[in-house]
Scaffold this active site. Structure first.
Site, PDB file in Angstrom:
ATOM      1  N   SER A 255     -15.611   4.179   0.279  1.00  0.00           N
ATOM      2  CA  SER A 255     -15.469   3.518   1.578  1.00  0.00           C
ATOM      3  C   SER A 255     -14.155   3.857   2.278  1.00  0.00           C
ATOM      4  CB  SER A 255     -15.597   1.998   1.422  1.00  0.00           C
ATOM      5  OG  SER A 255     -14.510   1.470   0.687  1.00  0.00           O
TER       6      SER A 255
ATOM      7  N   LYS B 139      -9.369  -2.421   1.801  1.00  0.00           N
ATOM      8  CA  LYS B 139      -9.782  -2.123   3.174  1.00  0.00           C
ATOM      9  C   LYS B 139      -8.566  -2.201   4.103  1.00  0.00           C
ATOM     10  CE  LYS B 139     -14.336  -1.861   2.532  1.00  0.00           C
ATOM     11  NZ  LYS B 139     -14.260  -1.729   1.059  1.00  0.00           N
TER      12      LYS B 139
END
Length: 202
Positions: free
Chosen positions: A119, A156
C-alpha cells in the site's frame, strides 16, 4: 549488521543478567537448566551462534569463559504480530533485535516493523521491508505514521480534519482509510523515520 533470534536473545539476556547478579558468566549447564535445554551441548551451540554473530566471545578452556561484546541497547527491536489491546512494545511481541545504531535515523528509531503489503510502494516502502519507527504521538499532517485503529496496526500518510482522520495509501489501488474519532478507537504509535530493505538482511 547482526540479528539475534528470540532464543539467542534469551541466551544473551541470561548471560548478561547472570553477570550483573553474580559478577561472573553462567556455565553451559546453568544456561541449559535455566532455559530448559536437554543438555549443556545445546547451550554450547547457541553460544557458538552468538560468537559467530560477534555479540559474545568464547574463551576456550574455561567453564565460564564467556565475554559480552555488545550491549543490548544497541539493538533495535523488531515488533511482530500485536494482540488486541496490548502495548506494541510488549516483550512478547519482540521477535528479535537488529544490531543497528538507532541514531542512524533522525529522529532516532525506537523499533522496527515488518511491512506487510504494497500500500506504500510509491514512496519506496515495499512488502517485507523493515520500517524504522520513532515512538511518539506528536505527528503532523502529511507525515508517514504507524497508527492503531481498533487494535489494527497500519502504516499510512496522516491527514486529520476535525474529528475525522484520513489514512492515505501511497498506491492508487488502495482506498484511504477513514476514521471517525467519535466512534472508533484511534492512536498514533509512532513516526516512520526510515526503511531498511529486506534484501539488506539476506
Amino acid at each position: 549488521m547482526k540479528v539475534l533470534t528470540a532464543r539467542q536473545q534469551q541466551v544473551y539476556d541470561l548471560i548478561r543478567d547472570h553477570i550483573a547478579q553474580t559478577g561472573m558468566p553462567p556455565t553451559r549447564a546453568e544456561i541449559a537448566q535455566q532455559l530448559g535445554f536437554r543438555s549443556p551441548n545445546a547451550a554450547e551451540e547457541h553460544l557458538k551462534a552468538l560468537a559467530r554473530k560477534g555479540v559474545i566471545e568464547i574463551v576456550s578452556g574455561a567453564s565460564r569463559g564467556i565475554r559480552l561484546l555488545m550491549e543490548e541497547e544497541t539493538g533495535i527491536p523488531l515488533v511482530g504480530r500485536v494482540a488486541a489491546g496490548e502495548p506494541l512494545l510488549a516483550q512478547e511481541h519482540i521477535e528479535c533485535r537488529y544490531q543497528v545504531d538507532p541514531a542512524m535515523f533522525k529522529p532516532s528509531a525506537d523499533f522496527l516493523l515488518r511491512v506487510s503489503g504494497m500500500s506504500m510502494k510509491n514512496i519506496g516502502i515495499m512488502d517485507g521491508d523493515l520500517l524504522a519507527v520513532h515512538k511518539t504521538e506528536d505527528v503532523r499532517n502529511g507525515q508517514i505514521v504507524v497508527a492503531r485503529i481498533d487494535d489494527e496496526v497500519t502504516v499510512k500518510r496522516l491527514k486529520k480534519q476535525g474529528n475525522t482522520v484520513h489514512l492515505l495509501a501511497e498506491n492508487e489501488e488502495f482506498a484511504p482509510i477513514v476514521v471517525d474519532l467519535r466512534q472508533q478507537s484511534f492512536s498514533i504509535e509512532g513516526l516512520a523515520v526510515g526503511v531498511i530493505r529486506n534484501s539488506d538482511w539476506s
